[in-house]
Design a protein around this motif. Structure first.
Motif, PDB file in Angstrom:
ATOM      1  N   VAL A 105      -4.979   5.857   0.877  1.00 38.64           N
ATOM      2  CA  VAL A 105      -4.081   4.926   1.569  1.00 38.64           C
ATOM      3  C   VAL A 105      -4.898   3.907   2.347  1.00 38.64           C
ATOM      4  CG1 VAL A 105      -2.259   4.704   3.303  1.00 38.64           C
ATOM      5  CG2 VAL A 105      -2.241   6.642   1.717  1.00 38.64           C
ATOM      6  N   ALA A 106      -5.928   4.375   3.051  1.00 34.09           N
ATOM      7  CA  ALA A 106      -6.799   3.466   3.807  1.00 34.09           C
ATOM      8  C   ALA A 106      -7.500   2.477   2.879  1.00 34.09           C
ATOM      9  CB  ALA A 106      -7.832   4.272   4.589  1.00 34.09           C
ATOM     10  N   ASP A 107      -7.928   2.970   1.702  1.00 32.08           N
ATOM     11  CA  ASP A 107      -8.619   2.089   0.757  1.00 32.08           C
ATOM     12  C   ASP A 107      -7.688   1.005   0.237  1.00 32.08           C
ATOM     13  OD1 ASP A 107     -11.013   1.408  -0.451  1.00 32.08           O
ATOM     14  OD2 ASP A 107     -10.639   2.603  -2.248  1.00 32.08           O
ATOM     15  N   ALA A 147       0.873  -1.169   0.000  1.00 30.66           N
ATOM     16  CA  ALA A 147       0.000   0.000   0.000  1.00 30.66           C
ATOM     17  C   ALA A 147       0.909   1.218   0.000  1.00 30.66           C
ATOM     18  CB  ALA A 147      -0.909   0.002   1.220  1.00 30.66           C
ATOM     19  N   ILE A 148       0.758   2.079  -0.981  1.00 30.82           N
ATOM     20  CA  ILE A 148       1.677   3.202  -1.180  1.00 30.82           C
ATOM     21  C   ILE A 148       1.164   4.437  -0.438  1.00 30.82           C
ATOM     22  CG2 ILE A 148       2.656   4.768  -2.901  1.00 30.82           C
ATOM     23  CD1 ILE A 148       2.557   2.397  -4.884  1.00 30.82           C
ATOM     24  N   VAL A 194      -3.196   4.929   8.908  1.00 33.07           N
ATOM     25  CA  VAL A 194      -2.524   3.623   8.923  1.00 33.07           C
ATOM     26  C   VAL A 194      -2.724   2.948  10.277  1.00 33.07           C
ATOM     27  CG1 VAL A 194      -0.265   2.487   8.882  1.00 33.07           C
ATOM     28  CG2 VAL A 194      -0.842   4.179   7.138  1.00 33.07           C
ATOM     29  N   ALA A 195      -2.554   3.699  11.357  1.00 31.13           N
ATOM     30  CA  ALA A 195      -2.791   3.140  12.692  1.00 31.13           C
ATOM     31  C   ALA A 195      -4.240   2.672  12.841  1.00 31.13           C
ATOM     32  CB  ALA A 195      -2.449   4.177  13.757  1.00 31.13           C
ATOM     33  N   ASP A 196      -5.182   3.465  12.337  1.00 32.49           N
ATOM     34  CA  ASP A 196      -6.602   3.112  12.424  1.00 32.49           C
ATOM     35  C   ASP A 196      -6.908   1.822  11.673  1.00 32.49           C
ATOM     36  OD1 ASP A 196      -9.542   3.917  12.927  1.00 32.49           O
ATOM     37  OD2 ASP A 196      -9.457   3.673  10.742  1.00 32.49           O
ATOM     38  N   ARG A 197      -6.361   1.675  10.475  1.00 33.53           N
ATOM     39  CA  ARG A 197      -6.643   0.475   9.680  1.00 33.53           C
ATOM     40  C   ARG A 197      -5.992  -0.770  10.295  1.00 33.53           C
ATOM     41  NH1 ARG A 197     -10.973   0.297   7.772  1.00 33.53           N
ATOM     42  NH2 ARG A 197     -11.183   1.619   9.595  1.00 33.53           N
ATOM     43  N   LEU A 198      -4.804  -0.605  10.854  1.00 29.53           N
ATOM     44  CA  LEU A 198      -4.153  -1.742  11.504  1.00 29.53           C
ATOM     45  C   LEU A 198      -4.966  -2.218  12.703  1.00 29.53           C
ATOM     46  CD1 LEU A 198      -0.431  -0.576  11.365  1.00 29.53           C
ATOM     47  CD2 LEU A 198      -1.488  -2.365   9.973  1.00 29.53           C
TER      48      LEU A 198
END
Length: 268
Positions: free
Chosen positions: A59-61, A36-37, A89-93
């Protein structure tokens, strides 16, 4: 079963660092790499020219597209570009319950080009460091994380380990490649098992572009198969071989890349 590993980072069109180096290192060590870029970077072996951070929602998508479909066994985090990207990124992890996380707190390119602003550094420190299984700062990055001057000795490195652990990661790998006046490049790993030193002789080459990306990606590729100390030892040995073979490549006019496929490509 072959491990599936996701790298979340910026690009390098010259192929030596960033997402490109991550995928090479993971593939060389037998893992399947997804990506994911976070930012598109204009750089080469001579330095970073500019970068464009992608929209945090995009990025989240990207992360959701991978994590909703692939079984991801470990994630490597590299360049975050800005605070909003670090937050998403922290939220998606958290949302996807990712457990094995290797954080390479990329802040400054080898050329000296800043890759994170102060707000982004604060977000990485507050949100991503506490989530990490392993963080892999070099000495300049550790100085930024700790808010200290970038002056180090081997004793100062070991003294800093408890403060880095206090930020919340399970393990800290503090890399000694920037330590001046030392014939060895010794990294220190601190965690539940205490402190372990990983010494290695310095290799006389200027082709060391992407070493941090490569080491952190190698750890992420190995982490699903072994404990952290073993993964760090194997990754360090892999990087040492990649550095030793770097002069077999002829890439660029500056600091060329390490040879990610040194064990797979026949010498020429």
């Amino acid at each position: 079963m072959i491990a599936n590993v996701l790298t979340v980072a910026g690009t390098d069109p010259s192929g030596g660092a960033g997402i490109q180096a991550d995928i090479k290192a993971m593939s060389a060590l037998g893992a399947y790499a997804g990506s994911a870029i976070t930012a598109v970077v204009a750089q080469n072996t001579q330095g970073v020219r500019s970068f464009v951070a992608l929209d945090p929602a995009f990025v989240a998508d990207q992360m959701d597209a991978v994590l909703e479909d692939l079984r991801i066994d470990a994630v490597k985090i590299g360049m975050m570009a800005n605070a909003a990207i670090a937050e998403v990124v922290a939220d998606r992890l958290r949302h996807h319950g990712v457990r094995q996380i290797v954080l390479d707190p990329v802040m400054v390119a080898k050329s000296g080009h800043a890759l994170l602003d102060p707000e982004a550094v604060a977000a990485v420190r507050a949100l991503l460091v506490p989530m990490a299984t392993v963080i892999t700062p070099n000495l300049p990055e550790a100085a930024v994380l700790l808010g200290r001057e970038d002056h180090w000795t081997a004793n100062a490195m070991q003294a800093a380990l408890p403060d880095l652990l206090a930020m919340g990661p399970d393990w800290v790998l503090l890399k000694g490649g920037h330590l001046e006046g030392s014939a060895d490049s010794t990294d220190f790993l601190a965690g539940p098992g205490g402190v372990t030193a990983f010494p290695a002789p310095r290799i006389a080459t200027t082709n060391d572009h992407g070493t941090g990306c490569t080491l952190s990606s190698a750890i992420a590729a190995l982490l699903p198969r072994m404990a952290v100390p073993e993964a760090v030892g194997e990754a360090k040995a892999y990087l040492h071989g990649a550095l030793a073979a770097a002069d077999r490549l002829g890439v660029g006019r500056g600091r060329g890349p390490v040879h990610h496929f040194h064990a797979l490509w026949p010498p020429r």
